[in-house]
Design a protein around this motif. Structure first.
Motif, PDB file in Angstrom:
ATOM      1  N   LEU A 132       0.264  -1.159   0.391  1.00 14.47           N
ATOM      2  CA  LEU A 132      -0.181  -0.166   0.566  1.00 14.47           C
ATOM      3  C   LEU A 132       1.121   1.066  -0.558  1.00 14.47           C
ATOM      4  O   LEU A 132       0.066   2.512  -0.364  1.00 14.47           O
ATOM      5  CB  LEU A 132      -0.965   0.060   1.242  1.00 14.47           C
ATOM      6  CG  LEU A 132      -1.883  -1.271   1.370  1.00 14.47           C
ATOM      7  CD1 LEU A 132      -2.958  -0.924   2.196  1.00 14.47           C
ATOM      8  CD2 LEU A 132      -2.960  -0.667  -0.080  1.00 14.47           C
ATOM      9  N   PRO A 133       2.147   1.772   0.875  1.00 11.81           N
ATOM     10  CA  PRO A 133       3.135   2.528   0.590  1.00 11.81           C
ATOM     11  C   PRO A 133       2.868   2.754  -0.248  1.00 11.81           C
ATOM     12  O   PRO A 133       3.116   4.137  -1.427  1.00 11.81           O
ATOM     13  CB  PRO A 133       4.079   2.538   1.293  1.00 11.81           C
ATOM     14  CG  PRO A 133       3.305   1.455   2.978  1.00 11.81           C
ATOM     15  CD  PRO A 133       2.471   0.343   1.773  1.00 11.81           C
ATOM     16  N   THR A 134       3.997   1.585  -1.564  1.00 11.87           N
ATOM     17  CA  THR A 134       4.070   2.041  -2.788  1.00 11.87           C
ATOM     18  C   THR A 134       2.874   2.747  -3.778  1.00 11.87           C
ATOM     19  O   THR A 134       2.863   3.012  -4.293  1.00 11.87           O
ATOM     20  CB  THR A 134       5.126   0.812  -3.363  1.00 11.87           C
ATOM     21  OG1 THR A 134       6.123  -0.172  -2.391  1.00 11.87           O
ATOM     22  CG2 THR A 134       4.997   0.766  -4.854  1.00 11.87           C
ATOM     23  N   LEU A 135       1.931   1.746  -3.484  1.00  6.46           N
ATOM     24  CA  LEU A 135       0.797   2.357  -4.236  1.00  6.46           C
ATOM     25  C   LEU A 135       0.084   3.796  -4.070  1.00  6.46           C
ATOM     26  O   LEU A 135       0.064   4.299  -5.194  1.00  6.46           O
ATOM     27  CB  LEU A 135      -0.229   1.060  -4.459  1.00  6.46           C
ATOM     28  CG  LEU A 135      -1.038  -0.361  -4.302  1.00  6.46           C
ATOM     29  CD1 LEU A 135      -1.970  -1.102  -4.385  1.00  6.46           C
ATOM     30  CD2 LEU A 135      -0.504  -0.479  -5.669  1.00  6.46           C
ATOM     31  N   THR A 136      -0.039   3.690  -3.042  1.00  2.28           N
ATOM     32  CA  THR A 136      -0.041   5.363  -2.735  1.00  2.28           C
ATOM     33  C   THR A 136       1.118   6.000  -3.883  1.00  2.28           C
ATOM     34  O   THR A 136       0.267   6.909  -4.087  1.00  2.28           O
ATOM     35  CB  THR A 136       0.328   5.673  -1.358  1.00  2.28           C
ATOM     36  OG1 THR A 136      -0.331   5.074  -0.163  1.00  2.28           O
ATOM     37  CG2 THR A 136      -0.111   7.140  -0.641  1.00  2.28           C
TER      38      THR A 136
END
Length: 627
Positions: free
Chosen positions: A471-475
């Protein structure tokens, strides 16, 4: 009822610490999602709870009255087994009772049958076989005789998922269901079915997922793994983001205070004579603690991808009257589309509908059967595919990126080095100099993503980019795409990601038809549901109509006046025939959706009886009309 308790769990691999001294509890009815960047130890923590990994220190206490079931990303199976045999390999008492019952049916041994019937009653296994076929049918697995080795990766995952759900039903015990990325390789319909199933089921659940809609619909507790710690958030994904922001603001405030104190203490440290031994040891120790806080790196919380995109000319990409088939399967029929600068197109459709084929045709990787493709001279594609990276086994992360270039241009005219670029994607210095082969699956996906962007394309093509990305990378990726000035095509089943990024949708609807829908993904889904409901109502209305309800002028004219008894018979026929026809159509629908062979046999007999009765009534109706 407490299921699992842990105290001070610590796990490292060599010098890499995953988590340190974390403690938590899982109670009956909890539905928990784990959120963290790849490489933080999510999957390792799940394996520790399953007993497949051992923590370096700390304790794990599992209630002896529960079973722990894991749905892993890696699925073990024997290729020669067919789907039904694979499902029946479950080691549970109800499944064993069902197996013994089938064995008794074949042997026709009275003693065996008596024993098998008793076991079926004890373990409440009568409905288990039907439940198995129902779950498989919902997950679009209908051929129970197919060998496991002949199935695609997505089909294998769906069969394994069905087996897991059956196990939680079959065992009448307290069960903790652990799922690692359950929505990967499932299409939207199946994701929504699983989402609905788990949200309503009385299960205790611990899962890792990047699908934020799925997370919000299913879970009410979020565990965040960050900086070797575990933080618990009660509530939705939005609540987690808010709590995280508050924590980071508090951390930054603490760092600012530590910086002010550090400057004063540093001046004091420098004034002290080197030979002096009367320094306050406690003050010196406090200085080093303050220095540690003051030098905390929070840059990872402020990631921005403000890159200088290569110039994009007036001509982007135009497809004219494209046809594409594989054998008798038609994927594209007379498809035309002109891409514009800055537009973000989402491509959706069932697996095998032709989405990836279209991406290959656009890039010239695959020829079309008919039509023209005009690509602008300045276009540089960046393709993030499902196949993953190709790399040398011992190649280091930093060397792999430097093959593209030593530096990368930023929008303000400056450049950043390959190492700085890697840090933007959460690769610390230690990981940068590690072999790519040592990275986790998610870290390899993240490296693949940044490798695509590092080549500075102006037309991005993403084929299922969210699979295995944290999720951090997706954000970070979402924020970049929102500001990206070039064109973007995204094939994805991630509803949240699509809703946030795309302007409109190209939907593969089958038989070569592609619907161009202006709006985001959820808006298209609502449009499709409304459209499908309208078609269903129309079919039902047409089905209910019979020749006897048509215009009177089209009816055969009666030659002689009917007797009172014949007139009443005709009226009865005209009332009963539509009902009988509706019943026949309902049986046919049930047959089309049924996979249980015994039920199919019963339905077939019912259909034959109803059809014969309807035929008799239609013949009598005609006789009465022409009398």
């Amino acid at each position: 009822m407490n299921y699992i308790s842990t105290e001070n769990l610590t796990k490292s691999y060599g010098l890499k610490v995953l988590f340190k001294d974390i403690s938590f509890h899982i109670n009956e009815g909890d539905k928990i999602a784990i959120v963290a960047k790849n490489g933080s130890g999510k999957s390792t923590l799940l394996k520790i709870l399953m007993g497949k990994e051992i923590a370096d220190s700390g304790t794990v206490t599992i209630n002896k009255d529960i079973q722990v079931v894991l749905f892993d990303q890696e699925i073990d199976f024997e290729g020669e087994l067919n789907v039904e045999e694979f499902m029946m390999t479950l080691d549970s008492a109800p499944i064993l009772a069902l197996k013994n019952y089938h064995h008794a049916l074949h042997t026709e041994n009275a003693d065996d049958m008596e024993k098998a019937l008793a076991e079926m009653e004890i373990h409440k296994a009568w409905d288990l076989e039907n439940e198995m076929k129902q779950i498989l049918s919902q997950l679009k697995i209908t051929d129970l005789e197919a060998k496991m080795k002949t199935l695609s990766g997505g089909q294998i995952k769906r069969v394994a998922l069905a087996k897991l759900l059956l196990e939680t039903r079959a065992e009448h015990r307290h069960t903790l269901l652990i799922m690692d990325e359950p929505t990967n390789h499932l299409d939207v319909d199946m994701v929504e079915w699983l989402e609905n199933y788990l949200s309503k089921a009385m299960v205790t659940l611990l899962l890792v997922t990047h699908d934020r809609y799925f997370l919000d619909a299913v879970c009410d507790i979020i565990w965040e793994m960050e900086d070797f710690n575990l933080y618990v958030h009660n509530g939705s994904y939005a609540t987690y983001l808010e709590n995280r922001m508050i924590r980071e603001d508090n951390l930054n405030s603490t760092i600012d205070k530590a910086n002010n104190l550090y400057r004063k203490e540093l001046e004091w440290m420098r004034r002290q004579p080197k030979a002096r031994t009367t320094k306050s040891k406690s003050r010196i120790d406090a200085f080093y603690e303050t220095e540690k806080v003051a030098k905390t790196d929070t840059r990872k919380q402020k990631l921005e991808l403000d890159f200088e995109m290569k110039r994009l000319g007036k001509k982007i990409l135009e497809l004219k009257n494209i046809d594409k088939s594989f054998g008798e399967k038609l994927l594209l029929k007379d498809f035309s589309y002109q891409f514009q600068r800055g537009e973000k197109v989402g491509i959706v459709g069932k697996n095998g509908a032709g989405k990836s084929t279209l991406l290959n045709i656009i890039q010239g990787l695959e020829p079309c059967d008919k039509g023209e493709i005009e690509t602008g001279e300045t276009i540089k594609f960046g393709y993030f595919s499902q196949k993953g990276l190709t790399y040398k086994e011992d190649e280091r992360v930093i060397d792999f990126i430097k093959e593209v270039g030593e530096n990368f241009p930023l929008a303000n005219g400056r450049t950043i080095s390959a190492s700085q670029f890697l840090r933007l994607f959460l690769f610390d210095d230690q990981t940068q100099y590690s072999p790519i082969s040592k990275l986790s699956g998610g870290e390899k996906r993240r490296l693949h993503l940044m490798y695509v962007l590092y080549q500075n394309p102006n037309f991005l093509i993403f084929d299922e980019p969210t699979n295995d990305l944290d999720l951090p990378t997706l954000t970070v990726l979402e924020n970049f795409l929102l500001n990206f000035q070039g064109s973007v095509i995204i094939v994805s089943h991630d509803r949240y990601f699509m809703d946030r990024i795309v302007d409109h949708v190209l939907a593969f609807e089958g038989d070569g038809k592609i619907k161009d829908f202006v709006g985001n993904f959820s808006e298209y889904r609502e449009f499709k549901k409304t459209q499908d409901a309208g078609k269903k109502n129309q079919v039902e209305e047409e089905t209910q109509q019979t020749p006897i309800n048509s215009d009177d002028s089209k009816r055969p004219q009666t030659k002689n006046k009917l007797t009172f008894k014949e007139q009443r018979e005709l009226e009865t026929l005209e009332k009963e025939m539509p009902e009988l026809e509706k019943r026949r159509n309902k049986i046919m629908d049930q047959l089309n959706n049924e996979t249980d062979y015994e039920k199919i046999s019963v339905l077939s007999k019912d259909l034959e009886t109803v059809s014969e009765k309807l035929e008799e009534m239609e013949m009598r109706w005609l006789e009465l009309q022409i009398e």
